[in-house]
Structure formats: structure tokens, C-alpha cells
Scaffold this motif. Sequence first.
Motif, short mmCIF file in Angstrom:
data_model
loop_
_atom_site.label_atom_id
_atom_site.label_comp_id
_atom_site.label_asym_id
_atom_site.label_seq_id
_atom_site.Cartn_x
_atom_site.Cartn_y
_atom_site.Cartn_z
N GLN A 138 44.00 53.39 49.86
CA GLN A 138 42.81 52.81 50.33
C GLN A 138 43.05 52.82 51.85
O GLN A 138 42.07 52.92 52.73
N ILE A 139 44.98 52.33 52.04
CA ILE A 139 45.43 52.63 53.06
C ILE A 139 45.90 53.63 54.35
O ILE A 139 46.34 53.27 55.41
N HIS A 177 28.40 46.67 63.75
CA HIS A 177 29.92 47.03 63.03
C HIS A 177 30.36 47.30 62.25
O HIS A 177 29.94 48.93 62.42
N HIS A 178 31.66 47.76 62.64
CA HIS A 178 32.41 48.13 62.16
C HIS A 178 33.97 48.22 61.18
O HIS A 178 33.95 47.19 61.40
N THR A 179 33.93 49.13 60.32
CA THR A 179 35.30 48.99 59.69
C THR A 179 36.62 50.29 59.49
O THR A 179 35.33 51.21 60.23
N TRP A 180 37.13 50.30 59.14
CA TRP A 180 38.03 51.44 59.46
C TRP A 180 39.11 51.71 58.31
O TRP A 180 39.50 50.39 57.48
N ARG A 181 39.20 53.05 57.95
CA ARG A 181 40.35 53.38 57.12
C ARG A 181 41.62 54.85 57.42
O ARG A 181 40.78 55.24 57.96
N HIS A 182 42.09 54.84 56.77
CA HIS A 182 42.64 55.60 56.81
C HIS A 182 42.60 56.56 55.40
O HIS A 182 42.81 56.28 54.53
N THR A 183 42.56 58.40 56.69
CA THR A 183 42.34 59.27 55.35
C THR A 183 43.02 59.72 55.24
O THR A 183 43.40 61.70 54.34
N GLY A 184 44.18 60.32 55.75
CA GLY A 184 45.37 61.23 55.91
C GLY A 184 46.45 60.91 57.15
O GLY A 184 45.67 59.83 57.99
N GLU A 185 47.46 61.47 57.35
CA GLU A 185 48.59 61.40 58.20
C GLU A 185 47.70 61.51 59.42
O GLU A 185 46.86 62.79 60.09
#
Length: 894
Positions: free
Chosen positions: A213-214, A876-884
Motif C-alpha cells: 500500500q505504501i 480532496h485528495h489522497t496519496w499512495r506510493h506505487t514505485g520508487e
Amino acid sequence: MAEAVVSFVVERLGDLLIQKAVFLKGVRSQVERLLEELKRMQCFLKDADARQEEDERVRNWVSEIRNTAYDAEDIVDIFIRNAETKHSIFKKWMDLNKIGKEIEAIQIRIQDISKSRVTYGITNIGEATNSANDQGIVGFQNDTNLLVERLLRKDQRRTVVSIVGMGGIGKTTLAKKVYNDRRVVDHFQYCRAWVYVSLDCKPRDIFQRIINQISLSSECEAERTEKLQEDELRDFLHDFLKEKRYLVVLDDLWKSEDWKYVANAFPRESNGSRLLLTTRNKDVALHADPLSVPHTIQLLSANESWRLFCRTAFPGDDPESCPLELRELGEKMVGKCAGLPLAIVVLGGLLSRKKKSPTDWAKVLNNIGVHLSGGKDGVDAMLNLSFIDLPPYLKSCFLYFSLFPDDHVISVRKICRLWVAEGFIPQQDGRRMEDMAEDYLNELIDRNLVQMVRMSTNERVRECRIHDLARDFSIKKAKEESFAEIQQSIASVHSTSSSTNSRRHGIFSDFERYASNKHSTPHLRSLLFFKLDDKSCQVSQLDFVYKCFKLLRVIDLDGVEIGRMTSSFGKLIHLRYLGLSHTGLETLPTSIGNLTSLQTLDVRCVKNVPNVIWKMENLRHLLVDGRTDDMPLQIDTLRNLQTLSGIRFNEWGDNDLSKLTTLQKLKIRGKFELEWVKFSDSIAKLENLQSLSLVIQSLPSNRFTSEEQSPFLAMNSWLHLYKMVMNGPIVQLPAAHEFPPSLTQLTLQGSGLGRDPMPILGNLPKLSTLRLRTGSYHGTAMQVSSFGFLQLKKLQISDLDRLKWIYVEKGGMPRLAQFQVIEVDCSIYGLNHLSHLHEVDVSINASSRFPLIDGLEVFPGLPNWARSLMSSSDWHHTWRHTGENKGVIHFYRK
């Protein structure tokens, strides 16, 4: 449940009299008499399931009926198996004589059971009969504000905030409300994760799910983390979180020891990081953080309970719409739920299916009192009452969920196929059994016994799960009824409490030891293996299956590594569902051609499939993706086939396709352009085909250019097709009028288009979902006209590396609700025209840490159109990492 068992056996014996008439000829009259005896017994069972809770005599009587019905089914199944596998006339005559005597013995047992009803004083049975979703959250507002304030405090110490309460009180619901609160999302938007822990805590699985997820990096990095040992994965997660302000939710943590196993993955840096726990045990909360006072969740107030009840009992109506003549009865029932949200929701789901009459509601109220007086708590009493209220055809379907692991997300397509294979779904003229199974599932969801997880764009449930308390209830009830048992460890396999009459097993671990165990359940009908981790996920050989379980209808080994599969499998003549996908199996034995009762054959990634499939005339779903052999398959004998995935184009042309009249879903690969007209004509004849996936092999070099006409023409004769995937080079789109006229979903990938596809695709009159994926378009610009895509609701554009801008004219895509721009660095103009747009996803390059300027994070490379959404008060917004150095921003309108 006895009524459900007897109903099932009655229907099955009736089917066998028709389907296996040649084998049952000598005992047909005896089977028919047995059938009549069971039908007479049914009329006494409509009340019995409810009354057995309050009367041990009834409970014993019902148990005798259930066991007798099971025995009757076993006798006939064993006889048919012997008749089909033995060739000696003398042996067949001996078996016929034997089954005749055994059926007579069953009839005598039934008559004795019927007489004992009076002997035991059971005189009133049969005289009267009774005919999950994310609900609107009620209450919790004060709790939410308190918890949000605790998570956002300026205290920089890593703090564990715990929500404590009994099962069914709403801990997860409250935690979700806090987790999705805008204030929390904004504060922890760059590093948030949610994981279910459950009773069977698996630290490695928890670490991996948080990482997914992160912090997942490239695909190679993802593969690397999956190969790490538990302690290595823990260290990887710890290092990633070390310099970040994170929020991690550990939902349903049961034991202090489980906290010890996972705690070291979470750094203690003083940067305001938080963990949010939900647990039933206050000691767990205190052990996790002695300095943090656990938040004990309170039961709903009377007013809150009533509002929640009305929302579930009268779905879609005004929450205060309860008729006056029902209000007093309703308030009494809600009062018995003692403020437990799950109990209230289940009660509301039960009453939503009842007539809105005082008489019917009074019956439910009286029954609640019976179950509560038996010592059950509110949730268990409501679940029991709801189970009893289920019609017979739904009881087996509900109990089938007991076979699945805790918190397991279940494919609707798969469970419907399993129900059909089990015989739970009746055959009705004009209706697919799979469609009826979906209706059954939706009814269980409406009753709040099953939860919806994911819906498709056409609003059909695609994934579901079951609440842990409902699962606990189903496991207990399934074992009581000899319906099913789960075996989570080798200890449970050897448990003396394990029933020898159990009809189904769900196996979660120790597969090899299970295979080598001496089994005492010869009448097993279903065997489901679940790969939950990388430990003990192999079975070296499958000989034990036929040796121990000759009457199997279902076996699923999806993802379990199999060493070999012998010819004995071909003797499982009752088998209807065989799942061998991703098992590492190289070759199927030719004996599988003897499985003439098979309905579903899932052998994805099995490299060699012999040409014996044509013998399986009852086959409904055939999945053979990933074959590498050169053996062509004959399929034109499969007149019940609905799903065909993995067939090759040359095989398709060698079959008489006019016989595949029931086919609905097809995935096929090959060089279609060489014989496209012939292929198109064959598709046009399939009047029930709804979904088509073309895996297009490379066109001959220089065969077509972007200036020439597309070879893929005349699709407008595919009148019933609504979903299409084209994966591979097509170079040039055909004109809009060449596409299927009913097309609603289209996916293009690797198409190699040189011209903007939007002018053509925008004229498809019914298109609601469009996905343009990797390599589908090589141009730099896309333009949507003011009259384009009038029905489009979802647009996905991903991995188009040359695309620089997208322009949407005013009036274009007026119904667009979801827009995904993934791995595409382009400018977009005209988003402000899209009044129905409420979700936007955009991928972005980003560093792992962001500088803070006046409280706003700076996103390197964020395009202007996304910046405008970020600065707008409407989004509104959210954020998640998907790769380096990569991530996805999810914008949403509330």
C-alpha cells in the motif's frame, strides 16, 4: 438446515432418475418410492429447524432426518460410480441387488422417524410455517472527533491509539470513519495503510500488505520483497518508514503476542507517526502503548439504534418511514439488540424481506425471545434467527462461506460456479444457473449476511466477503449440520472432534501432511485448498484424492504446487469442478476425458492439455490460458459451454462453431487478420456471446500502415456483444459504424494506433467504459469533440509515453464520472466542463520525502491541471506510493 438437505436430496434424486436412467433402471421404482417418502417428510420440516433450538427432542429428530437424507444420497452416488466404472455384468447385477436392499432399509428408517414424531410428543411441527453492505453510518460522530484529535495532536512521540469493544459493536466501522476523515487523510496522506490482522495473525503477510500500500517500487522490487524472509521483510518496512510520518491501522488484533511479533516493524522516531488498533481485548491495547488510554466504544443509544434499524429494514426509504402500527414491535426488537450495530443491521436485513404486517413482525419478535433465552448474545441470536429465516436454497449457499479463510475476498464468479457444481442452484428453463446464483448472493447481501467488496462498472457485485462474526457463526453451524469443516493446521486434521460425516473440507495449511493422513470421511463432496502464505503450499501427488474421496464433486487447488497428477483422477465420475490453475502442473492425464459430469475446468498455466475435452459434454466453463503444446482441442461437442478462455485461432476455425450456441464469454489468440471475414462470420452466429477478448499476434511487417484500412471490419454484425478487449497491433481503427452496435466496454492495448482514436471511439453510441493502455496510441494529442462520448462514465488512459495533451471540448463526455491518467505525462484542458466527474487518479514522479512550504507538500512535476484540482475547495485528495519515486494522487469530490 434439515429441510435444505432433504430438499437438495429430493431434487438430486429426481435429476438422477432422468440423467442416469440406464443405470437405475432395475431399482427405479424403489428410488421413486424413496423420493416420495422424503417429499412427505419435507412438509414436517418447515418449522423444525426453528423449533430445534428450543427443544432437544426436535433437535435429535431433525438430526436423524438429515443423516438419513445424506445416507440416501450416498447410496445412489456410490451405486452410479460403481455402475459406470465396472464392466462385469455379474458385478453390476450384484450392485443392483445391493442398492435395492439399501434403499429399502432407508425407507424403513424414514418410516420409523416419522412414527417417532408422535412417540416423542413432537406433535405441532408442520402445522404453521414462516414464509452487507456499507450501511449509512449511524452514531460515532463524537467518537470520531475524539479519535481524530488524538491522531493529530502535536505530540511527536510515536503513539498507538486503540479502539476497544466487543465483537459486532462497530470497531471497524469507527476506525474506517476515522481513517477516511479528511483531516486525517490530509495529515497522513503520503503514508497510510490499513491491514486486517484477525485471530490467525501472520506477521509476514501483514508486512507485505503494508508495503503493497505504501512503498511498492518497480515490478522487480515487488518481486524482490515477496521473496524476503519474515525478518528481512520487517526490516525492509522499518527502514522505509523510518523517516516518514505514517498512519497504520491494524484492524482486529486479538493477542498481545501478535503485537510483539509486528511491533518492531514500526519505527519509534519522534515525527508524529501513529498506529490505530482495533481489538476486543483491553490488555492488548495497554500492552501496545501503556501511555495511551484505550478508547472504549460505547453501544448505540436507543435513538441511534432506531435510526440504523430503519435504514436497513426500509432500504431506500425515509429513515423515519416505519408505519405506526409496526413501530412498537420494531422498538421492542431493536431494544433486544442492546445497541449492537451488527445485531441491528442483521435484524433490519431480516425484516426488509418480510411483509410489513404486525403479524409477521410479531412472529420475529417472539422468535428473538426464544434465542436470547437460550443464552445467545445479541449478534449470535440475530444471526441464528436470520439463518433460520433463510429459505432452504439459501442456507447451503450461506454455510458455504464457512469454507473460506478469515477476511478472504471472494470472487463472485468463482463462488457462483462452486454453488452450481455443488448442486445448490436449480435448473430452470430460460435462466442460466450462474445468473440465479448471483441472485442468491445478492439476497444474502440484502440480508446483511454477506458484504459487498467491489462492483463492476455495470453495477454487478464482483467481489464479496463475510464479517468475522458471521463467519464464526457459519463455521459452528456448518459443523453442527455435518455440512462442512475447516482445517487450519495439522492439529485440527487429527482432532478427535472432527466429524466423520462432514461433506466438505476447507484446508488452509499443512497440505502435504493432509494428503498423507488417514482420512475417515469417505463421503466428502468438496475439497478446497487455500494458499495463504508460502509455507506448506505443495502437494507432491494427488493419488490420495481418489483413494479417500471417491464421491467428490469439487476440488480446487488454485495456487498450490502439485508434483504430479495420475490417471486415477479420471475415476472421479461425480466431479463437477476441477481447479488446477497456477499449480505448476506440466501435463494433464488423458483420463480426465472420463470426467463427463465436469462443469468447470480451470487449468490455466498447465502447459499440456490433451485433446479429450470434447468428451465433457456438461462443461460450462473452460479456462486453458497459458498452454504451450501444439495439440489442437476439439470443442464443438461442448453444447453447454458458456466461458472459453485461452483457445487458439487455428483451433477455433477447425471446429463446427454453430454448435456453441450457449457461449457467452470468449478469449482467443492468433493472427486474425489472415481470415478475419471467416472469423467475423463465426462470431456473428454466436447469439449469446457478450464478451470477447482478442489477443492479436503481430501483423506481418509492413502489411498495414496507418493510412490503410483496418483489417478488423464488419464487427457490426456482432449484435449482442457488449464488452471487447483488443490486445495487440491493429494499427488503424475501423469506422465507428463497423463496431458492435451494443458495445459498452472497450479496452485497447498494444494497438499501435498512429491517429487520434477519440473521433472514432467518441461516436460509439453506448460506450460507457474506455481503457486505452500501453502502446495503444503513439500520437501526441487527443481531442474529444463537443458531441463525443455521450454515454461514457469511466475513462482510463495509461502508459502512453508520447501523449502530451488531451483537450475536451465543452459538451464532450457529459456523463464522465471517473478519469484515470496513469504513467502519462500530459496536459489536460476542459476538465471544468465535466460536471459529473467525481474521481480523478493521476500518477506522478515524486521523491520519497517532500519539503513543507506553509503546510502544503510540493509535488515535483505535478501538471497544472492537477495543481488546479489540488487548490480547489471542491476537491480532496489522497496519496499512495506505487514505485520508487512514483505515486498516484487520488482526487475525489465529496
